[in-house]
Design a protein around this motif. Structure first.
Motif, PDB file in Angstrom:
ATOM      1  N   HIS A 190      64.538  65.280  54.511  1.00  0.00           N
ATOM      2  CA  HIS A 190      64.883  65.520  55.911  1.00  0.00           C
ATOM      3  C   HIS A 190      63.965  66.593  56.499  1.00  0.00           C
ATOM      4  O   HIS A 190      63.502  66.478  57.637  1.00  0.00           O
ATOM      5  N   ILE A 191      63.670  67.619  55.708  1.00  0.00           N
ATOM      6  CA  ILE A 191      62.782  68.693  56.180  1.00  0.00           C
ATOM      7  C   ILE A 191      61.361  68.156  56.375  1.00  0.00           C
ATOM      8  O   ILE A 191      60.693  68.494  57.352  1.00  0.00           O
ATOM      9  N   LEU A 192      60.892  67.321  55.450  1.00  0.00           N
ATOM     10  CA  LEU A 192      59.571  66.718  55.612  1.00  0.00           C
ATOM     11  C   LEU A 192      59.472  65.996  56.950  1.00  0.00           C
ATOM     12  O   LEU A 192      58.473  66.116  57.676  1.00  0.00           O
ATOM     13  N   HIS A 193      60.529  65.236  57.264  1.00  0.00           N
ATOM     14  CA  HIS A 193      60.517  64.492  58.528  1.00  0.00           C
ATOM     15  C   HIS A 193      60.565  65.430  59.726  1.00  0.00           C
ATOM     16  O   HIS A 193      59.796  65.275  60.685  1.00  0.00           O
ATOM     17  N   SER A 390      45.563  41.367  66.393  1.00  0.00           N
ATOM     18  CA  SER A 390      45.353  42.487  67.309  1.00  0.00           C
ATOM     19  C   SER A 390      46.309  43.614  66.942  1.00  0.00           C
ATOM     20  O   SER A 390      47.487  43.371  66.653  1.00  0.00           O
ATOM     21  N   LEU A 391      45.822  44.839  66.970  1.00  0.00           N
ATOM     22  CA  LEU A 391      46.600  45.983  66.508  1.00  0.00           C
ATOM     23  C   LEU A 391      47.793  46.271  67.411  1.00  0.00           C
ATOM     24  O   LEU A 391      47.658  46.382  68.629  1.00  0.00           O
ATOM     25  N   LEU A 392      48.965  46.380  66.797  1.00  0.00           N
ATOM     26  CA  LEU A 392      50.190  46.757  67.508  1.00  0.00           C
ATOM     27  C   LEU A 392      50.625  48.169  67.161  1.00  0.00           C
ATOM     28  O   LEU A 392      51.057  48.928  68.025  1.00  0.00           O
ATOM     29  N   ASP A 393      50.519  48.520  65.888  1.00  0.00           N
ATOM     30  CA  ASP A 393      51.000  49.825  65.444  1.00  0.00           C
ATOM     31  C   ASP A 393      50.483  50.073  64.030  1.00  0.00           C
ATOM     32  O   ASP A 393      49.745  49.262  63.472  1.00  0.00           O
ATOM     33  N   ILE A 394      50.894  51.185  63.474  1.00  0.00           N
ATOM     34  CA  ILE A 394      50.551  51.574  62.104  1.00  0.00           C
ATOM     35  C   ILE A 394      51.836  51.961  61.383  1.00  0.00           C
ATOM     36  O   ILE A 394      52.685  52.654  61.945  1.00  0.00           O
ATOM     37  N   TYR A 395      51.983  51.494  60.135  1.00  0.00           N
ATOM     38  CA  TYR A 395      53.083  52.002  59.321  1.00  0.00           C
ATOM     39  C   TYR A 395      52.471  52.757  58.149  1.00  0.00           C
ATOM     40  O   TYR A 395      51.725  52.195  57.347  1.00  0.00           O
ATOM     41  N   ALA A 396      52.777  54.059  58.077  1.00  0.00           N
ATOM     42  CA  ALA A 396      52.159  54.936  57.083  1.00  0.00           C
ATOM     43  C   ALA A 396      53.192  55.385  56.050  1.00  0.00           C
ATOM     44  O   ALA A 396      54.404  55.283  56.265  1.00  0.00           O
ATOM     45  N   ARG A 397      52.676  55.893  54.934  1.00  0.00           N
ATOM     46  CA  ARG A 397      53.575  56.416  53.899  1.00  0.00           C
ATOM     47  C   ARG A 397      54.526  57.467  54.462  1.00  0.00           C
ATOM     48  O   ARG A 397      55.714  57.490  54.144  1.00  0.00           O
ATOM     49  N   SER A 398      53.980  58.345  55.290  1.00  0.00           N
ATOM     50  CA  SER A 398      54.801  59.439  55.818  1.00  0.00           C
ATOM     51  C   SER A 398      55.930  58.944  56.713  1.00  0.00           C
ATOM     52  O   SER A 398      56.913  59.659  56.917  1.00  0.00           O
ATOM     53  N   ASP A 399      55.809  57.719  57.252  1.00  0.00           N
ATOM     54  CA  ASP A 399      56.861  57.196  58.134  1.00  0.00           C
ATOM     55  C   ASP A 399      58.163  56.938  57.394  1.00  0.00           C
ATOM     56  O   ASP A 399      59.222  56.861  58.010  1.00  0.00           O
ATOM     57  N   ILE A 400      58.098  56.793  56.060  1.00  0.00           N
ATOM     58  CA  ILE A 400      59.312  56.525  55.290  1.00  0.00           C
ATOM     59  C   ILE A 400      60.299  57.675  55.383  1.00  0.00           C
ATOM     60  O   ILE A 400      61.509  57.491  55.279  1.00  0.00           O
ATOM     61  N   THR A 401      59.788  58.905  55.618  1.00  0.00           N
ATOM     62  CA  THR A 401      60.704  60.051  55.686  1.00  0.00           C
ATOM     63  C   THR A 401      61.610  59.980  56.911  1.00  0.00           C
ATOM     64  O   THR A 401      62.633  60.657  56.957  1.00  0.00           O
ATOM     65  N   SER A 402      61.255  59.151  57.909  1.00  0.00           N
ATOM     66  CA  SER A 402      62.127  59.017  59.085  1.00  0.00           C
ATOM     67  C   SER A 402      63.464  58.399  58.712  1.00  0.00           C
ATOM     68  O   SER A 402      64.455  58.544  59.443  1.00  0.00           O
TER      69      SER A 402
END
Length: 490
Positions: A190-193, A390-402
């Motif tokens: 939670h703190i990471l996010h 065509s690019l819509l968005d990015i899903y990154a490793r860090s997004d998992i903390t959300s």
């Protein structure tokens, strides 16, 4: 345009004349492009106190040069400067004289374009190639940088990185987040996010030292374990178990997944303030980590170290960019478009079966598929594209903390949750799906390497998606690690 004196290049034996180019007619983003840049676009900066006046300084050899400006994406010329007309329109010209035996052919600015055998036609052809490339020509049409120029550039980069130390990365002020190993895992994520960070060092009070790191990768592995049928893990354990308990239970903590899917134990990778930047960068690259703690201890036995900073490739790149941006001629490859440089991962073309495919997913793909791809492809992010790529968005490793926010992880199924939904959790659970410009950092294959380095040196930017102008069709990705492997020749 002004001459600022002379410089002498020992390597080529040519007198170089620092010349200031000025665009005084406003605009938001202005570049200069000319025969001395290979017709790649070189950025110009606003003059302090005069935001409508842009300037840059280039060291040019004596001789005849041509150039134009690119103002907010449109090719322009300065009608107050000498110019010549050609089938490409009007091109500004400049004739520099210096202490050199070089005597260029003189051209009258008022005359029409020169004949087929003149150097003017050669430059026009180069200019025409740049115009065509901006309309979608293959990246293979770019003139490639020579091996000798490449080695010179890499040597100068290596010398700079070897003579500058890690303490130069320390900001004048800031904060560094570290976790006590007795902190509950759920609270740590939670703190990471909340802090917007993807990794934090772990401190063990009983041992009086840092023992490892907690990263978004750990949360991905834990989420996968929670979603596995027959797992011994429960949501309650995620609520109550401490980081040290997870470590003792050997639940993936401080481990990384190799290409075979096996767990490989990882020791804390650290550096000291007197380590040079090349050593720090190599530690990051060779150990596959996002950051390296800079630790300093006053005692001989290195006990009770102080955590000074978390060094990252973007911080090191910022130092490199800041040092070389005002002397572009010392690094010739800074002026080349990234399409002409062997860097990044590109979408394979027909007839290239051995090229590594670019990992992309549709919004309808499952979150489980995204997490599996992040691990299997060993990448830090995945472009999310539509049916036309065509690019819509990015899903990154860090997004998992959300998913730690409001305990979202307790009531979702990884197989049933789509990337579309996961992106809404990341941004705003009540928002409509749309393009996230803050996450989608992009560039074009015609962008010069200097521009790519400048964008990647911003905090939080770990990769640029290379897109086709207009359609945003994904053509490749260039990451921080790609850039450093290229700069260091590894």
């Amino acid at each position: 345009m002004y001459h600022l004196g002379m410089d002498f290049s020992r390597e080529s034996g040519i007198v170089l004349i620092p010349t200031r180019f000025v665009w005084p007619y406003g605009g938001r983003v202005v570049y200069i492009s000319g025969s001395f840049t290979g017709w790649t676009q070189w950025p110009m900066t606003p003059v302090e106190g005069c935001p409508t006046v842009f300037q840059t300084i280039c060291s040019l050899p004596p001789g005849y040069h041509q150039y134009k400006f690119v103002v907010d994406g449109e090719w322009r010329h300065d009608d107050r400067q000498p110019s010549i007309s050609s089938n490409l329109g009007t091109v500004n010209t400049i004739l520099l004289t210096g202490e050199s035996d070089y005597r260029p052919a003189m051209l009258n600015p008022q005359m029409p374009s020169a004949g087929p055998g003149s150097s003017m036609d050669v430059d026009n052809e180069a200019f025409q190639r740049v115009v065509q490339l901006s309309d979608g020509t293959s990246r293979d049409s770019f003139p490639m940088i020579s091996e000798s120029d490449l080695e010179i550039c890499r040597h100068r980069i290596a010398v700079f990185m070897s003579t500058h130390m890690a303490y130069e990365l320390l900001p004048e002020s800031g904060k560094v987040v570290a976790f006590d190993v007795d902190l509950p895992v759920k609270q740590a994520f939670h703190i990471l996010h909340e802090q917007g960070i993807s990794t934090a060092p772990l401190w063990d009070f009983s041992k009086g030292k840092f023992i490892g790191v907690l990263s978004a990768l750990d949360f991905i592995l834990i989420m996968r374990e929670l979603g596995t049928h027959g797992s011994n893990l429960t949501e309650e354990e995620l609520e109550t178990h401490t980081i040290s308990a997870w470590k003792e239970a050997k639940i993936y903590l401080n481990s990384q997944v190799n290409g075979l899917g096996n767990d490989v134990s990882r020791q804390l990778v650290q550096a000291g303030p007197d380590d040079n930047l090349k050593e720090v960068a190599l530690k990051i690259l060779q150990n596959g980590v996002a950051t390296v703690p800079i630790l300093h201890s006053l005692s001989v036995d290195a006990s009770n170290p102080h955590l000074l900073h978390l060094a990252s490739l973007s911080g090191i790149l910022k130092c490199i960019y800041r040092f070389f941006k005002h002397s572009p001629t010392s690094l010739p490859f800074l002026q080349f478009p990234i399409g002409a440089i062997p860097v990044g991962t590109w979408v394979p073309k027909i007839g290239e079966p051995n090229r590594r495919p670019l990992a992309m997913l549709r919004p309808s793909a499952s979150l489980s598929a995204a997490l599996n791809l992040l691990l299997q492809a060993q990448v830090s992010s995945i472009p999310i594209v539509d049916d036309n790529d065509s690019l819509l968005d990015i899903y990154a490793r860090s997004d998992i903390t959300s998913l730690a926010k409001d305990k979202i992880y307790t009531h979702i199924n990884l197989e049933e949750t789509t990337i579309h939904q996961a992106l809404q959790y990341r941004d705003d659970p009540f928002s409509t799906y749309g393009f996230n410009s803050q996450k989608c950092h992009m560039c074009l294959r015609t962008d010069p390497l200097l521009k790519v380095l400048e964008r990647l040196s911003h905090p939080g930017v770990r990769r640029l998606v290379i897109v086709e102008a207009g359609s945003k069709r994904v053509e490749g990705i260039v990451s921080l690690s790609d850039v450093f492997r290229f700069l260091l020749g590894i």
